[in-house]
Design an enzyme around this catalytic site. Structure first.
Site, PDB file in Angstrom:
ATOM      1  N   ASP A 115       0.915  -1.173   0.061  1.00 57.51           N
ATOM      2  CA  ASP A 115      -0.096  -0.046   0.046  1.00 57.51           C
ATOM      3  C   ASP A 115       0.823   1.076   0.009  1.00 57.51           C
ATOM      4  O   ASP A 115       1.674   1.496   1.051  1.00 57.51           O
ATOM      5  CB  ASP A 115      -0.823  -0.215   1.325  1.00 57.51           C
ATOM      6  N   ASP A 205      -3.167   2.366  -6.059  1.00 60.05           N
ATOM      7  CA  ASP A 205      -1.833   2.323  -5.134  1.00 60.05           C
ATOM      8  C   ASP A 205      -1.668   1.101  -4.246  1.00 60.05           C
ATOM      9  O   ASP A 205      -0.899   1.342  -3.186  1.00 60.05           O
ATOM     10  CB  ASP A 205      -2.048   3.866  -4.181  1.00 60.05           C
ATOM     11  N   GLU A 206      -2.410   0.098  -4.422  1.00 62.85           N
ATOM     12  CA  GLU A 206      -2.332  -1.204  -3.617  1.00 62.85           C
ATOM     13  C   GLU A 206      -2.566  -2.384  -4.366  1.00 62.85           C
ATOM     14  O   GLU A 206      -2.995  -2.395  -5.506  1.00 62.85           O
ATOM     15  CB  GLU A 206      -2.994  -0.928  -2.337  1.00 62.85           C
TER      16      GLU A 206
END
Length: 669
Positions: A115, A205-206
């Site tokens: 993350d 983003d993860e």
DNA sequence: GTGTTACGAGTTG
DNA sequence: CCTACCAACTCGTAACAC
């Protein structure tokens, strides 16, 4: 990210109940998030103050009230349901279930959840070092994220700009730069893929990785592997990542939050550590449990995962409401460890919607709608989808949301069709003042054949990010509606994450037509079904009448989950309460889990007769055949964990006792 | 009885 | 000064139509 601002409450102090829980509601996810905030209660107060009196606030108030009501019902149900059952027995059965689950625990896979830290903010920082050390938020009307400095003031992603400004007067606003994020996202994901080519991106983003093989091949420990991965990401992009290492996705995700900015957390791979880890964990941390379920669970005394065990009997007796299976697994820290990219086929709907300053000019609204139709059209054609059901969604200026759907006999995707259907639906609503309007298409057909080589299908072209593109494109009419489309842009940039990725992943395969599968052609007639005659007044009423003021007969209340009252369209139809409709049982027995009376109909489907199951539920279960959605019977998770189950309560039961041999047959159907 | 349609709720990022 | 609270998606449930 967002508006979970309206978290929940604890037992509200007697004084102003409502206000208390409301203030919390308006406040923030705070409860969970790591190290922020000077004084959360102060922050909450400011937020409540600032929001006071707004329509948004009023709507929240109402929702809060409804939730409270719902909770009361749950409590009442609980009291009834507990009566006369053999607690010991239920307990024993649940414990048996637990043991069964335990025996299924899989600790062999090393799952990592990665993350990025304050992703958008960090990216902005790269191109504007000036911002270093300053409190700033990204986005305008609504923040998509906030720098760590800003978070100290209580500023959060999803927070409206004006509130953020109030909390932190020096807050700097930075615009979103979407393509930059996407580019960066691609770079990062590429790095992650070196460790697991089969990784599952879960937003821009993860993502989840299974590094079991990698570690094996490189004779490296999981921790070192992750450290190295994080280091490389930093070297190559100057961005920091946090990570969680655990035996399944749920745990990994929770762990990645543990040492949040730029850290990693490794949960030991043994039962004892895992159970200990879960013990004090707030249920709110569990993916799938949002603010509503948090409150619901809290009402029966469950705040942490350990409490799940303590209250297992009640949960079992009210499986329908709480989802026994899911909660037990959660308590044990068991969840899916399957990691693989989302398959295109999994998509179920596609849509577009837009928020704007409240408007009641029909022509303008229709223009808006038309515009959305064309966005949707390009989204659909770009990605190769058509669909048979078109749903209109709109939100009144009071924030009340409505949807209206129309199903067709053929697949559509053109702007013309989308718009004309949408228009009909909308016009039928009468005169309304609206702040959002949108269209969604479901019952999709995939124009891109199931690719034979499904491997390269993801991520190749993430920047095709359609949503954004379109919105940036053709905005003829918009200018008429928007004074400045600043705010508008802002929405465009609002939440790119997940979907953009998914789109991107979907982007690849060649377009090839597949024959029109006619499976859905049946109910032709039913599609033509006229609107319920009485329902017209049930629509959000225009004028001066506030919805709440409309008498029930005319405007039935929105269904409330626990004992649903029947939705608008049902007015004047059947008069019995289906909720207590007892199926025609052929044989009765005692439920092995909760000891209530269990009825089995001639199809071999089971239902408890004291509450919950309606005939249609049974029917649905039956038509569900496979028993996947967890046999709609009782004792299966109703809470939908995002992490797939491995075994459900009912299967377990059935396996346990040879009862109902027919059930199986039928299910195989 | 089966299959289908419709709508609100909830979660996520 | 004023600013004005998201979008996309999935699911469960009830009713309808043959």
């Amino acid at each position: 990210m967002q508006m979970q601002n309206l978290t929940t409450s604890h037992q509200e102090p007697p004084q102003s109940q409502e206000t208390e829980s409301l203030v919390q509601r308006l406040a923030g996810p705070s409860s969970g998030k790591a190290g922020l905030a000077k004084d959360q209660t102060e922050i909450n107060r400011i937020i409540a103050d600032v929001s006071k009196g707004s329509k948004f606030y009023e709507n929240e108030k109402k929702k809060d009230r409804e939730l409270t009501e719902r909770i009361n019902k749950v409590l009442k149900t609980r009291d009834e349901v507990v009566k006369g059952v053999d607690i010991r027995k239920v307990e024993a059965n649940v414990d048996r279930l637990l043991a069964e689950m335990e025996s299924q625990r899989d600790l062999t896979q090393t799952i990592v959840h990665v993350d990025m830290d304050a992703f958008y903010a960090s990216v902005e920082l790269l191109s504007n070092p000036e911002l270093a050390g300053k409190p700033f938020g990204v986005g305008r009307g609504v923040l998509t994220t906030a720098s760590y400095e800003a978070r100290k003031y209580g500023v959060r992603s999803g927070m409206p700009g004006f509130i953020a400004k109030r909390l932190c007067p020096d807050l700097i606003f930075v615009q979103n730069h979407f393509s930059k994020y996407m580019d960066m996202s691609n770079r990062i994901m590429a790095i992650f893929k070196r460790y697991d080519p089969n990784m599952l991106p879960a937003g821009c983003d993860e993502g989840y990785l299974n590094i079991t093989a990698y570690c094996e091949e490189h004779s490296i420990s999981a921790e070192d592997c992750v450290r190295e991965m994080r280091r490389i990401v930093f070297e190559e992009t100057k961005l920091t990542v946090s990570a969680g290492i655990a035996p399944n996705k749920m745990l990994a995700k929770i762990c990645s939050d543990r040492n949040k900015p730029n850290g990693q957390f490794h949960l030991p791979f043994d039962r004892k550590s895992i159970v200990a880890f879960m013990h004090d964990l707030s249920i709110r941390k569990v993916p799938g449990i949002g603010r509503v379920n948090e409150r619901l669970l809290e009402s029966i005394g469950i705040k942490t995962c350990a409490d799940i065990f303590t209250h297992r009997v009640v949960i079992a007796l009210m499986d329908k409401q709480f989802g026994l299976h899911f909660l037990l697994r959660t308590h044990l820290g068991i969840a899916s460890n399957e990691v693989q990219p989302i398959q295109r086929e999994e998509r179920k709907s596609i849509g577009a919607e837009r928020t704007f300053p409240p408007l009641d000019d029909r022509d303008k609204l229709l223009q808006m709608l038309e515009h959305i139709a064309s966005e949707l059209e390009s989204d659909m054609s770009r990605n190769g989808w058509m669909g048979k059901t078109v749903t209109l969604k709109y939100k009144l200026d009071t924030y009340q949301v409505f949807t209206r759907a129309k199903s067709l006999t053929r697949y559509v995707s053109s702007k013309q069709e989308l718009f004309s259907i949408g228009r009909d639906l909308f016009v039928a609503e009468g005169h309304v003042k609206v702040r959002l309007i949108g269209l969604r298409v479901t019952r999709l057909k995939d124009l891109r054949a199931p690719s034979p080589a499904g491997i390269k299908r993801f991520f190749e072209s993430a920047n095709s990010s359609p949503r954004k593109r379109q919105k940036l494109g053709s905005e003829g009419m918009r200018d008429e509606i928007y004074e400045n489309d600043e705010q508008e842009k802002q929405h465009m940039d609002a939440m790119p994450g997940f979907y953009e990725h998914e789109e991107a992943m979907h982007h690849v395969n060649a377009v090839e037509e597949s024959e029109d599968d006619q499976r859905g052609m049946v109910a032709e007639k039913s599609r033509e079904r006229p609107r319920p005659p009485v329902s017209a007044p049930a629509r959000p009423l225009t004028s001066l009448v506030k919805l709440e003021d409309v008498p029930r007969k005319i405007s039935p209340p929105k269904p409330k989950p626990l004992g649903r009252e029947r939705s608008k369209s049902d007015v004047g139809q059947r008069s019995k309460d289906p909720y207590f409709d007892v199926p025609n049982g052929k044989q009765a027995q005692v439920c092995p889990i909760c000891s209530r009376t269990l009825v089995t109909d001639n199809q071999g489907l089971n239902a408890h007769v004291d509450f919950c199951l309606s005939r249609s539920a049974i029917q649905e279960a039956r038509s569900n055949g496979g028993g996947t959605s967890a046999d709609k019977s009782e004792h299966t998770a109703s809470a939908k964990p995002p992490f797939g189950p491995t075994l459900n309560g009912w299967d377990f039961l059935m396996a346990q006792k040879e009862t109902n041999p027919r059930t199986k047959d039928k299910k195989r159907k």
